[in-house]
Design an enzyme around this catalytic site. Structure first.
Site, short mmCIF file in Angstrom:
data_model
loop_
_atom_site.label_atom_id
_atom_site.label_comp_id
_atom_site.label_asym_id
_atom_site.label_seq_id
_atom_site.Cartn_x
_atom_site.Cartn_y
_atom_site.Cartn_z
N GLY A 190 0.74 -1.24 0.00
CA GLY A 190 0.00 0.00 0.00
C GLY A 190 0.77 1.30 0.00
O GLY A 190 0.16 2.36 -0.11
N GLU A 230 3.95 -6.41 1.97
CA GLU A 230 3.71 -6.87 0.60
C GLU A 230 3.67 -5.72 -0.40
O GLU A 230 2.64 -5.47 -1.02
CB GLU A 230 2.37 -7.62 0.54
N PRO A 231 4.77 -5.03 -0.58
CA PRO A 231 4.77 -3.92 -1.53
C PRO A 231 4.68 -4.41 -2.98
O PRO A 231 5.33 -5.39 -3.34
CB PRO A 231 6.12 -3.25 -1.28
N GLY A 232 3.89 -3.74 -3.75
CA GLY A 232 3.81 -4.01 -5.19
C GLY A 232 4.16 -2.74 -5.94
O GLY A 232 5.26 -2.57 -6.46
N ARG A 233 3.22 -1.81 -5.90
CA ARG A 233 3.36 -0.54 -6.60
C ARG A 233 4.69 0.18 -6.27
O ARG A 233 5.38 0.65 -7.17
CB ARG A 233 2.19 0.36 -6.20
N ARG A 279 -5.49 1.77 -16.60
CA ARG A 279 -5.75 2.48 -15.34
C ARG A 279 -6.50 3.80 -15.52
O ARG A 279 -7.25 4.19 -14.64
CB ARG A 279 -4.47 2.65 -14.53
N TYR A 291 -10.03 3.91 -13.56
CA TYR A 291 -10.27 4.86 -12.48
C TYR A 291 -9.59 6.20 -12.68
O TYR A 291 -9.13 6.82 -11.73
CB TYR A 291 -9.97 4.28 -11.09
N CYS A 310 -11.42 0.88 -30.18
CA CYS A 310 -12.70 1.44 -30.59
C CYS A 310 -13.57 1.58 -29.35
O CYS A 310 -14.47 0.78 -29.10
CB CYS A 310 -13.37 0.51 -31.60
N GLU A 311 -13.25 2.60 -28.58
CA GLU A 311 -13.86 2.75 -27.26
C GLU A 311 -13.55 4.19 -26.86
O GLU A 311 -12.39 4.57 -26.76
CB GLU A 311 -13.14 1.78 -26.31
C1 LIG Z 1 -2.86 -5.08 -3.78
C2 LIG Z 1 -2.26 -5.82 -2.65
C3 LIG Z 1 -0.92 -5.64 -2.34
C4 LIG Z 1 -0.02 -4.69 -3.05
O1 LIG Z 1 -0.42 -3.38 -2.87
P1 LIG Z 1 0.47 -2.17 -3.42
O2 LIG Z 1 -0.40 -0.99 -3.21
O3 LIG Z 1 0.73 -2.43 -4.85
O4 LIG Z 1 1.71 -2.13 -2.61
C5 LIG Z 1 -0.40 -6.39 -1.30
N1 LIG Z 1 -1.16 -7.27 -0.61
C6 LIG Z 1 -2.47 -7.47 -0.90
C7 LIG Z 1 -3.24 -8.45 -0.12
C8 LIG Z 1 -3.06 -6.75 -1.92
O5 LIG Z 1 -4.36 -6.94 -2.19
#
Ligand SMILES: *Cc1c(COP(=O)(O)O)cnc(C)c1O
Length: 432
Positions: free
Chosen positions: A249, A291-294, A331, A335, A362-363
């Site tokens: 997050g 759990e970083p993604g973004r 994206r 949103y 085509c949107e």
């Molecule tokens: C989406 C999600 C993440 C990653 O969130 P980021 O905002 O990308 O860091 C981690 N854990 C869970 C359970 C998620 O749903």
């Protein structure tokens, strides 16, 4: 306008990423093109591993959230940086394993795991299940029993924090489809039931409060609520959690208006807060998973399009059209996400041309940005969209039968193909 440190302008007036000319990349690899800067990606990983080693209890570890970006070649990189991985489907498990990732370090999420999914994960030795609900818990216990194993689990609980309003016990969070709510008393029953089952071993709790969060405070509140709950469970059932997984997050900077999140500072504050809370409750320090993604992937990536030209509707607006769009970056359509864009072919010119950037589908919703300023392009110029390393490739589709673009990785001034572009045969490969 050069939003990130790994971007620059070379003598040809072209945008560079990690020292590599982006226009030259499209000449070599085609367009549209996803580009990932491996050095930036690794630097982002290290921000987590170093801060977590320094400020969080021993054994704490970051897990990369595969939903943000998932392809085979990514897994050796994150594994070499000391990351585990959060996976949300058998497809992500398959991809991680194809990349040679240690299954013991996979954490399997998902709110709707089928028996088949559960069996697949167990057969492939996935180390951890993050159990979303009681239906899954019962099925997992049964299938683990059939396989003759005891499965390590964390329970996904909903702690009632809405990071975007700072309101606790917000019904908008309690009624989430993910996890089991603390405030309704159901999470306590979830714990009690998992302690009765013989083929699962409860190790702790998981909670994820949201995404693109810029402040530390929601995470401190989350730690408070997890500790409250954990202390309550210890009192009620004598169960002491060894793991708290705080989810992902941390926010990233998509535009100049966005702040820069201090990853190290946030983690230090989480660590201090956790220690204080554990002392107050007399609770042993749990190891922390994040759990970083973004925040690991986004600013390491950009997308390069070739523009097919401008369309000026007199008295209304100007369109710049590009050879990709919602198929490779949904994206904005989904949103209205903001991005920073630039004309990578004309970096020495002023960004004064007001335009809306439209994709090839085509949107009418197929846009990448509305009312932004670019250096006025001509047909053939390369348009760069910055910060697309997360939630772009992983969300790509073949709408309008547009093949998914290739991805190149740059590192140390060199580039290499890590995903080839889909071709037409790939798109009909499953069709009988
Ligand atoms: C989406 C999600 C993440 C990653 O969130 P980021 O905002 O990308 O860091 C981690 N854990 C869970 C359970 C998620 O749903």
């Amino acid at each position: 306008m050069l939003l990130y440190d790994n971007l620059d302008i070379n003598t040809a007036g072209h945008l560079t990423i990690g020292g590599v000319d982006t226009v030259a990349l499209t000449e070599e690899y085609g367009n549209p093109l996803y580009v990932m800067d491996e050095d930036q990606l690794r630097q982002n990983c290290r921000a987590y591993t170093q801060a977590m080693a320094e400020h969080l209890p021993e054994g704490s570890q970051p897990l990369f959230a595969g939903k943000a970006l998932c392809f085979k070649g990514l897994y050796p990189i994150i594994e070499s940086e000391g990351f585990g991985a959060d996976v949300v489907s058998p497809g992500e498990i398959y991809t991680a394993l194809a990349g040679g990732f240690d299954p013991a370090n996979l954490y399997y999420h998902g709110t709707a795991k089928t028996d088949w999914d559960i069996r697949y994960a167990i057969e492939n030795g996935v180390g951890w299940f993050i159990v979303d609900n009681e239906n899954e818990l019962e099925a997992l216990d049964r299938i683990a029993g059939e396989a003759g194993i005891i499965q390590n689990i964390l329970l996904r609980i909903t702690v009632g924090i809405d990071p975007h309003t700072q309101e606790k016990i917000n019904t908008g969070r309690i009624d989430s489809q993910f996890g089991v709510a603390v405030d309704t008393g159901q999470a306590a029953r979830f714990v009690a039931r998992s302690r009765e089952l013989r083929n699962v071993r409860l190790q702790g709790y998981h909670s994820h409060i949201g995404s693109q969060i810029f402040e530390a405070q929601p995470f401190l509140d989350q730690v408070d609520r997890l500790l409250d709950f954990a202390a309550d469970m210890r009192t009620q059932f004598g169960f002491t959690a060894e793991v708290f997984n705080l989810g992902g997050g941390f926010g990233v900077r998509y535009t100049e208006e966005d702040p820069q999140v201090d990853i190290e500072g946030n983690i230090r504050r989480i660590g201090e807060h956790l220690r204080k809370g554990c002392t107050a409750f007399g609770y042993p320090l749990p190891r922390i998973l994040m759990e970083p993604g973004r925040s690991v992937a986004a600013n390491a990536g950009l997308t390069l399009y070739k523009t097919t030209g401008v369309k000026e509707i007199d008295g209304y607006l100007n369109y710049v059209t590009v050879d990709g769009g919602m198929t490779d970056n949904i994206r904005f359509a989904l949103y209205r996400a903001d991005y920073t864009m630039t004309n990578a072919s004309r970096m020495n010119e002023e960004q004064t041309y007001l335009c809306t950037v439209a994709g090839r589908c085509c949107e009418s919703g197929d846009r990448i940005a509305e009312n932004i300023y670019l250096q006025k392009p001509v047909r053939g110029d390369i348009i760069a969209v910055l910060g697309t390393g997360a939630y772009n490739y992983s969300m790509a589709s073949n709408y309008n039968r547009v093949p998914k673009p290739a991805m190149v990785m740059v590192s140390g001034g060199q580039s290499r193909l890590v995903i080839r572009a889909q071709n037409f045969e790939d798109m009909i490969a499953c069709e009988l």
